[in-house]
Structure formats: structure tokens, C-alpha cells
Design an enzyme around this catalytic site. Structure first.
Site, short mmCIF file in Angstrom:
data_model
loop_
_atom_site.label_atom_id
_atom_site.label_comp_id
_atom_site.label_asym_id
_atom_site.label_seq_id
_atom_site.Cartn_x
_atom_site.Cartn_y
_atom_site.Cartn_z
N CYS A 149 20.94 51.31 47.41
CA CYS A 149 20.76 49.87 47.13
C CYS A 149 20.09 49.12 48.28
O CYS A 149 19.60 48.01 48.09
CB CYS A 149 22.10 49.23 46.79
SG CYS A 149 22.85 49.93 45.32
N ASN A 178 23.41 45.44 38.42
CA ASN A 178 23.00 46.00 39.71
C ASN A 178 21.85 46.98 39.47
O ASN A 178 22.05 48.03 38.87
CB ASN A 178 24.20 46.72 40.34
CG ASN A 178 23.90 47.28 41.72
OD1 ASN A 178 22.74 47.36 42.11
ND2 ASN A 178 24.93 47.67 42.43
N HIS A 223 21.46 41.39 47.79
CA HIS A 223 21.49 42.48 46.81
C HIS A 223 22.45 42.07 45.70
O HIS A 223 23.55 41.59 45.95
CB HIS A 223 21.96 43.77 47.49
CG HIS A 223 22.30 44.86 46.53
ND1 HIS A 223 21.47 45.21 45.50
CD2 HIS A 223 23.39 45.67 46.43
CE1 HIS A 223 22.03 46.19 44.81
NE2 HIS A 223 23.20 46.48 45.36
N1 ACO Z 1 36.52 47.75 31.38
C1 ACO Z 1 37.86 47.56 31.23
N2 ACO Z 1 38.76 48.02 32.10
C2 ACO Z 1 38.30 48.70 33.17
C3 ACO Z 1 36.94 48.94 33.38
C4 ACO Z 1 36.03 48.44 32.43
N3 ACO Z 1 34.69 48.59 32.54
N4 ACO Z 1 36.80 49.63 34.52
C5 ACO Z 1 38.01 49.83 35.03
N5 ACO Z 1 38.93 49.27 34.21
C6 ACO Z 1 40.37 49.23 34.36
C7 ACO Z 1 40.91 50.37 35.19
O1 ACO Z 1 41.11 51.51 34.39
C8 ACO Z 1 42.19 49.80 35.71
O2 ACO Z 1 43.15 49.85 34.70
P1 ACO Z 1 44.70 50.17 35.04
O3 ACO Z 1 45.14 49.04 35.93
O4 ACO Z 1 45.32 50.19 33.72
O5 ACO Z 1 44.66 51.49 35.75
C9 ACO Z 1 41.87 48.31 35.91
O6 ACO Z 1 40.70 48.05 35.11
C10 ACO Z 1 41.54 47.98 37.36
O7 ACO Z 1 40.59 48.94 37.84
P2 ACO Z 1 40.06 48.86 39.29
O8 ACO Z 1 39.06 49.95 39.54
O9 ACO Z 1 41.22 48.74 40.23
O10 ACO Z 1 39.30 47.48 39.23
P3 ACO Z 1 38.82 46.57 40.41
O11 ACO Z 1 39.52 45.28 40.32
O12 ACO Z 1 38.78 47.27 41.73
O13 ACO Z 1 37.31 46.31 39.99
C11 ACO Z 1 35.07 46.99 40.47
C12 ACO Z 1 36.42 47.39 39.89
C13 ACO Z 1 34.49 45.89 39.64
C14 ACO Z 1 34.16 48.20 40.42
C15 ACO Z 1 35.30 46.52 41.93
O14 ACO Z 1 36.00 47.48 42.66
C16 ACO Z 1 34.02 46.22 42.61
O15 ACO Z 1 33.36 45.26 42.30
N6 ACO Z 1 33.60 47.04 43.59
C17 ACO Z 1 32.32 46.90 44.22
C18 ACO Z 1 31.52 48.02 43.76
C19 ACO Z 1 30.08 47.71 43.54
O16 ACO Z 1 29.66 46.60 43.31
N7 ACO Z 1 29.31 48.77 43.60
C20 ACO Z 1 27.92 48.70 43.34
C21 ACO Z 1 27.23 49.75 44.09
S1 ACO Z 1 27.30 49.45 45.81
C22 ACO Z 1 26.45 48.14 46.05
O17 ACO Z 1 25.51 47.90 45.35
C23 ACO Z 1 26.87 47.24 47.12
#
Ligand code: ACO
Length: 342
Positions: A132, A299, A269
């Protein structure tokens, strides 16, 4: 420099020449988005997710997904043509192409040489892999090529087809990404060396391989058992993104003797609205000065900054003469910034 004067002629005072430095001037901006737009509701028909979950966690409302003919090279070429048209420059004048991508069409030749051939450019062309942060890395390399005199007219492109490296069974990642391409044309020009100059004022790039397993693709060429899907520790990426991107903004400002008040636009980004907002809160940034397109594009990795730039430039928000700070973090981990006066 004193010049020899013919005898009998009055010596004119020697005037010091105004100091000039070479600057990479951003002459054109272009982009390409795939024809097919997929809303969160569309996605929820084939993935166990919901519009509400995606919007609340990421700010994403839709993404563009490439069709078979919308390859990395095809999208890059269209974005490059748009940047050339914006600059009023012919493809034959381009002497270097740097294409940032993690999703090239082939292991080799570089997708950049396909673009080179398509637009009739000369010189050299190569791909650059920094996930990225790829566009920021490519800007840094293009700037260095221009400052060193190795190139005078450089296309910097980010083009990604992340839909092809998505594990569509992994709802934690597949809802986050989209496809697209963006490009800028950098041309050698002159400046005084001051922050009032037009062009690239600074670039800073970093990487730390200790975090290589935080965000990666679990396959490679020659691994038919592993087609290669994106794997991510989302929480850790989130944490590092907020810290490292805040630091990189401060690094760029300090290096140029500027404060955030001097910046007209921050073009981050576009990974996640919550990351962008968290950086904004940490640095006390004015929300109106931050370009956000993650809601529309999701993204798009190395394409996200030039796509956001092209969007805000195209709709008249970003204007010529304004100071734009771009920053990114991605797999590697890699991160960095580019400060440019349009
Ligand atoms: N739809 C519905 N539910 C979902 C989904 C989805 N797409 N994905 C995960 N869940 C559920 C999980 O199964 C979990 O359920 P549970 O509590 O019953 O086990 C619950 O949602 C929470 O999951 P988490 O992974 O803990 O969710 P979190 O609040 O951490 O959010 C996310 C996930 C959005 C990916 C977050 O961690 C984030 O934004 N991280 C940054 C990552 C990013 O942006 N990466 C891009 C590449 S790197 C870059 O470009 C900088």
C-alpha cells in the site's frame, strides 16, 4: 563568475545568479476505475457480511471490481493516458515509468513495460513492490531519478487488482479492498529550494521487515498449491498504521520547516476511515483538509493515493499551487510520505 572584459570597456557589476535547484514538477494527474461498482449490499449477497458492519468498521460503502479485460496493465495505461492528457504531454516524451503494484499481470516482464509499449514511451520502465506504500515509494524513486538527471519526464503509476488475491471466504479481508489505478506525470523543472517551490518538496520512506507476517500474500509464482491470498492481522495493522502514519506526517513537516497549518490538503492512503480519523485526532488535523475516498473506492493499495488525488483534483478541491501531503502504510511493513506543491 567573473568574465573577461575587452580592454577599455566598463566593467559591469557582477550580479550573483539566483540559486536554482532541480524540482520534479507534478504536471498531470489521471485515474481509471473499473466498470463494475459493487456496493456493500451487493457483496452481502455472496459474503456473510452486512452494509452496516462494513460501514461502521471501515467507512467503505462500495468498491470497483475489475472484469477480465481490466488487467493491471490496462488500468495503468488508462490512468497514464489521462495523466498525460492532463499535462498535455505525448507518450513519446516519457523517459521513465515506475509502476507500483502488488498485483502485476505476470511475474515478468514488468507491467510497466506493457504500459511503456501501449503509450509509445522510450527510456526505461519497471515495477516496484511496496504494497500500500507503493505509490509513495515510486514517487520517492521518480523524484530521485529527476534530481539526479537520470530522467526528465516520469510517469508514476499505482495499479492494483486486489480482487484477484482476495480469499472470498475470509470476510475479515475481502470486504476491505477494491481495484483501480491512478497516475501522475513528473517533469524536471527548476525551483529556488524553498518550500514555496512548485513540485516534490520531500519524500520519506521506511520499512521494517520484523512485521513481514502482519500483512502478506500466502503464495508465490511456482507454488501451485498456494494460489496466493491476502492474509492480515487487522488489529495490529490498525495500531501500527495510526502510530507510524502520525509520525511520518510530523517527519515531513519538520523536514520542511512547516506546520500542519501550512498544508492545504492531506491525501492519506485510503485503507479505512477509522485509521484516517484516528490520525486526524492524534495530530489535531482539520477534517476539511483531509481527502477521503475510501467510502467510494475501498482500499486500492498502491492505487489509493493517486486515485484520491485525481478525485479531489478532478472535482476542483485540490488546486494548482496548493501544498499536498500524502502518506501511506502497507505490507512490509512499509510506510512513508511525499510532500508536493501542485
Ligand atoms: N462482516 C461481518 N462481521 C465480520 C466481518 C464482516 N466483513 N469481518 C469480521 N467480522 C466479525 C468477526 O468474525 C468478529 O465476530 P465475533 O466477535 O463473533 O468473533 C467480529 O466481526 C469482530 O472482528 P474483528 O476482526 O475483531 O473486527 P475489528 O473490530 O478488529 O475490525 C477490521 C476488523 C475492520 C479489519 C479492523 O481490524 C481494521 O480496520 N484493521 C485495519 C486493517 C486495514 O485497514 N488493512 C488494510 C490493509 S493495510 C493498510 O492499507 C494500511
Amino acid at each position: 563568475m567573473n568574465q573577461m572584459q575587452p580592454a577599455g570597456q566598463t566593467l559591469s557589476p557582477v550580479r550573483p545568479r539566483a540559486e536554482t535547484v532541480v524540482r520534479a514538477i507534478l504536471a498531470g494527474i489521471g485515474s481509471y476505475l473499473p466498470r463494475t461498482c459493487v456496493s456493500n449490499d451487493d457483496l452481502a449477497k455472496r459474503v456473510d457480511t452486512s452494509d452496516e458492519w462494513i460501514r461502521e468498521r471501515t467507512g467503505i460503502r462500495q468498491r470497483y471490481i475489475a472484469e477480465a479485460d481490466e488487467t493491471c496493465a490496462m488500468m495503468a495505461t488508462e490512468a497514464a493516458r489521462a495523466a498525460l492528457a492532463d499535462a498535455g504531454v505525448a507518450g513519446a516524451e516519457v523517459d521513465a515509468i515506475l509502476l507500483a503494484t502488488a498485483t502485476p499481470d505476470q511475474a515478468f516482464p514488468a507491467t510497466a513495460v506493457r504500459v511503456q509499449h501501449a503509450i509509445g514511451a522510450k527510456g526505461f520502465a519497471f515495477d516496484l513492490s511496496a504494497a500500500c506504500s507503493g505509490f509513495i515509494y515510486a514517487m520517492s524513486m521518480a523524484n530521485a531519478l529527476i534530481l539526479s538527471g537520470q530522467a526528465r519526464c516520469v510517469l508514476v503509476i499505482g495499479s492494483e487488482v486486489y480482487s484477484r488475491i482476495m480469499n472470498w471466504q475470509d470476510r475479515g479481508t475481502c470486504v476491505l479492498f477494491g481495484d483501480g489505478a491512478g497516475a501522475v506525470l513528473l517533469q524536471a523543472g527548476a525551483g529556488s529550494g524553498a518550500a514555496t517551490d512548485q513540485g516534490v518538496l520531500s519524500t520519506h520512506i521506511h520499512s521494517d521487515g520484523a512485521f513481514g507476517d502482519m500483512l502478506y500474500v500466502d503464495g508465490a509464482v511456482g507454488r501451485p498449491d498456494k494460489p496466493g491470498y491476502l492474509v492480515m492481522n487487522g488489529k495490529e495493522v490498525f495500531r501500527h498504521a495510526v502510530t507510524k502514519l502520525s509520525d511520518t506526517v510530523l517527519e515531513a513537516l519538520a523536514a520542511n520547516g512547516l506546520t500542519y497549518a501550512d498544508i492545504d490538503w492531506l491525501v492519506p492512503h485510503q485503507a479505512n476511515r477509522r485509521i484516517i480519523d484516528a490520525i486526524g485526532r492524534k495530530l489535531e488535523l482539520t477534517a476539511e483538509k483531509v481527502v477521503v475516498t475510501v467510502d467510494k473506492h475501498a482500499n486500492t493499495s498502491a492505487a489509493s493515493i493517486p486515485l484520491a488525488l485525481a478525485t479531489a483534483y478532478g472535482d476542483g478541491r485540490i488546486k494548482r499551487g496548493q501544498l499536498v501531503l500524502m502518506e501511506a502504510l502497507g505490507g512490509g511493513l512499509t510506510w512513508g510520505s511525499a510532500l508536493v506543491r501542485l
